[in-house]
Design a protein around this motif. Structure first.
Motif, PDB file in Angstrom:
ATOM      1  N   LEU A 388      -5.726   3.115   2.099  1.00  0.00           N
ATOM      2  CA  LEU A 388      -4.723   2.361   2.854  1.00  0.00           C
ATOM      3  C   LEU A 388      -5.350   1.388   3.858  1.00  0.00           C
ATOM      4  N   ARG A 389      -6.520   1.704   4.377  1.00  0.00           N
ATOM      5  CA  ARG A 389      -7.107   0.843   5.407  1.00  0.00           C
ATOM      6  C   ARG A 389      -7.895  -0.337   4.833  1.00  0.00           C
ATOM      7  N   ASP A 390      -8.299  -0.246   3.569  1.00  0.00           N
ATOM      8  CA  ASP A 390      -9.145  -1.272   2.960  1.00  0.00           C
ATOM      9  C   ASP A 390      -8.292  -2.465   2.533  1.00  0.00           C
ATOM     10  N   THR A 395      -2.889  -5.199  -1.603  1.00  0.00           N
ATOM     11  CA  THR A 395      -1.858  -5.717  -2.514  1.00  0.00           C
ATOM     12  C   THR A 395      -1.358  -4.656  -3.490  1.00  0.00           C
ATOM     13  N   GLU A 396      -2.071  -3.521  -3.600  1.00  0.00           N
ATOM     14  CA  GLU A 396      -1.623  -2.468  -4.509  1.00  0.00           C
ATOM     15  C   GLU A 396      -0.451  -1.684  -3.940  1.00  0.00           C
ATOM     16  N   TRP A 397      -0.264  -1.735  -2.588  1.00  0.00           N
ATOM     17  CA  TRP A 397       0.851  -0.981  -2.014  1.00  0.00           C
ATOM     18  C   TRP A 397       1.763  -1.827  -1.132  1.00  0.00           C
ATOM     19  N   ILE A 548       5.960   4.815  -4.364  1.00  0.00           N
ATOM     20  CA  ILE A 548       5.656   4.783  -5.794  1.00  0.00           C
ATOM     21  C   ILE A 548       4.320   4.094  -6.036  1.00  0.00           C
ATOM     22  N   ARG A 549       4.083   2.985  -5.340  1.00  0.00           N
ATOM     23  CA  ARG A 549       2.825   2.241  -5.511  1.00  0.00           C
ATOM     24  C   ARG A 549       1.626   3.073  -5.043  1.00  0.00           C
ATOM     25  N   ILE A 550       1.782   3.772  -3.920  1.00  0.00           N
ATOM     26  CA  ILE A 550       0.678   4.588  -3.404  1.00  0.00           C
ATOM     27  C   ILE A 550       0.371   5.726  -4.369  1.00  0.00           C
TER      28      ILE A 550
END
Length: 559
Positions: A388-390, A395-397, A548-550
């Motif tokens: 989550l921090r990177d 854009t993935e979440w 859902i994305r995460i």
């Protein structure tokens, strides 16, 4: 008063406890202390802990020595408990230590009376080094504002009700304060805990002791609100170490009503992680590292993304601190706000709360809708935090930034752990008609909790901050994530394991532990302060799609 009753570190004998009192209260105070009850509609209602703190009882000169003696006896108990070994302390889950209650009652039979019915006893002890000298630590603990800033992720509200002693010789040696505080966990699913207690600081030889103890035992018929959470002698023993460090032994001995805790967090609370000594000390260590980094001037300039201007660094850190404090207070189940569960929001219930922002220089004016959901993921906290921090994986979440690349423009380190930092991100949109968006992000992690908090920021306002301008004028509406350990974690995975993303080896359940993730958003509404179907649908879709994305990115869709 301090010189008479506390001088030399020796306490007078406590008067005998009243046998008629179910809480073992001091008999001399049974009838003399009266607490006003709050009223509604002309009827008398049960006062809350906040009501009691807002309308404190008065202590007569004859009563104050008894309060002093309770404080001194609690200090001596804490000092013994902090330094004791087996059989008082036994191994708990993981690396934690818990207290053997039978041994405790044998050694300290008086205390503040028996445990009230319906309360669960939580005990824990944790020891570690802190990068702050012991004088500064004591000053921070005895100043309510500095204490709340130091533990902003734990302390949601604090108030000094009465100062009974300011200490001697211009120090906090012998200082006694009557206090109210509310303690929080960054999720709507764990009710906050409110305490009304004495805080006493005392120099004992080469140690400082800061102890808290609940005062419900000082009255024969205490209001029920005071019996929902009690602090037996808890706090810390501080030893001075070389090079400005301190060795801190933290003890938490709390009795609390845990029946309202959501089943998702029940084991987390029962383990003592939610409000235990490890969380307090880990937070203290991380915050002291942050303060040291703010004061540091020897910042390496070889990396162009590091802000070379010391004033700009401090302004950016101060702004990020306000953002993170706002997030922690906004996502907790504080008694100051009531969360509403959205019907039909799916397996992971989405909870919402509405606040009105008026004349707040740090928040945009209007009606703010906060929404949050919490869920368990079979992935270690370190992997979720890294993902989550990177900014490369944002854009993935992040639905709001998935149309363009995200790059880190500046960052400020918050300590030796690379995971503790403040960043300024830029979202380069693919649409040339849209201006690029700036995002302020703070990431902080320790053994007890990890946070990723962010907020869109105005470009002109951030330019002023980077040049050392006043950060209090920047408007923020933070969103983010709180990641808590759900059971033992593999400490070796903190920064070395690769991030689980699409294309990596699938893993249904990680052998390194699972996590409790809270996802929270704040949205500014432009209509009347009520939940409309449109705003409900928008925030529900935003949170659901993010979850859902995460899950998809971390390969745990079945969780």
């Amino acid at each position: 008063m301090a010189a008479k009753y506390i001088g030399g570190g020796r306490s007078a004998q406590l008067p005998p406890l009243s046998a008629a009192s179910p809480t073992g209260s001091v008999g001399a105070l049974d009838t003399s202390i009266q607490i006003p009850h709050s009223t509604m509609g002309g009827g008398v209602t049960e006062p809350t802990v906040a009501d009691i703190a807002a309308h404190p009882f008065g202590l007569t000169e004859a009563e104050k020595p008894l309060v002093v003696e309770l404080a001194v006896a609690s200090m001596e108990e804490l000092l013994q408990v902090a330094q004791a070994g087996e059989p008082l302390w036994i191994a708990g889950g993981g690396a934690t230590q818990i207290m053997d209650q039978e041994v405790y009652l044998q050694r300290f039979p008086r205390g503040i009376g028996p445990t009230p019915p319906g309360l669960t006893s939580e005990t824990s002890r944790h020891t570690g080094l802190v990068i702050m000298n012991f004088t500064s630590l004591v000053e921070s603990f005895m100043d309510p504002n500095r204490w709340a800033d130091l533990f902003s992720s734990i302390v949601s509200r604090v108030k000094i009700v009465e100062v009974l002693s300011t200490g001697v010789a211009g120090t906090y040696d012998g200082a006694i304060q009557l206090m109210y505080a509310e303690f929080q966990v960054p999720t709507p699913l764990v009710p906050t805990r409110e305490n009304y207690f004495l805080r006493y600081s005392k120099r004992v030889d080469n140690l400082w002791v800061v102890v808290d103890v609940s005062i419900d035992s000082l009255r024969g018929n205490p209001p029920p609100a005071l019996l929902r959470c009690r602090r037996r002698p808890s706090g810390c023993v501080i030893a001075e170490m070389p090079s400005g460090y301190s060795k801190v032994t933290w003890v938490e001995h709390v009795e609390a009503d845990t029946k309202s805790v959501h089943k998702l967090y029940q084991s987390y609370v029962d383990s003592g992680m939610a409000f235990g000594a490890k969380r307090w000390l880990c937070t203290l260590q991380r915050q002291c590292e942050r303060i040291a980094s703010v004061l540091a001037n020897n910042i390496p300039s070889r990396d162009l993304s590091v802000i070379p201007n010391p004033e700009g660094r401090r302004s950016m850190l101060k702004l990020a601190e306000r953002m993170t404090n706002n997030f922690c207070g906004g996502v907790s189940a504080s008694t100051a706000q009531t969360w509403v569960t959205l019907a039909g929001s799916g397996a992971d219930d989405v909870r919402v709360v509405i606040r009105r922002s008026v004349d707040d220089p740090g928040r945009p004016p209007g009606v703010v809708l906060s929404a949050a959901t919490s869920l368990r993921l079979p992935v270690p906290t370190s992997k979720i935090f890294q993902f989550l921090r990177d900014e490369r994986y944002r854009t993935e979440w992040d639905i709001l930034s998935n149309t363009g690349a995200v790059e880190e423009m500046f960052y400020v380190a918050n300590g030796p752990d690379p995971g503790n930092c403040v960043s300024l991100l830029r979202v380069n949109t693919a649409n040339s008609n849209q201006s690029n968006m700036l995002i302020l992000q703070e990431c902080c992690t320790d053994e007890s909790c990890s946070l990723v908090v962010y907020a869109p920021v105005d470009i002109a306002a951030m330019s002023a901050v980077l040049n050392g301008g006043d950060p209090d004028t920047v408007m923020l509406l933070p969103s983010g994530f709180a990641i808590l350990p759900d059971g033992p974690q593999d400490c070796n995975s903190t920064l070395t394991n690769p991030i689980l993303t699409k294309g990596s080896a699938p893993s249904a359940v990680s052998p390194q532990g699972s996590s409790l993730l809270t996802v929270a958003f704040q949205i500014l509404l432009d209509h009347v302060p009520r939940l409309s179907l449109g705003s409900v649908a928008t925030v529900n879709k935003l949170i659901s799609n993010t979850v859902i994305r995460i899950k998809s990115a971390l390969l745990c869709n079945g969780a």
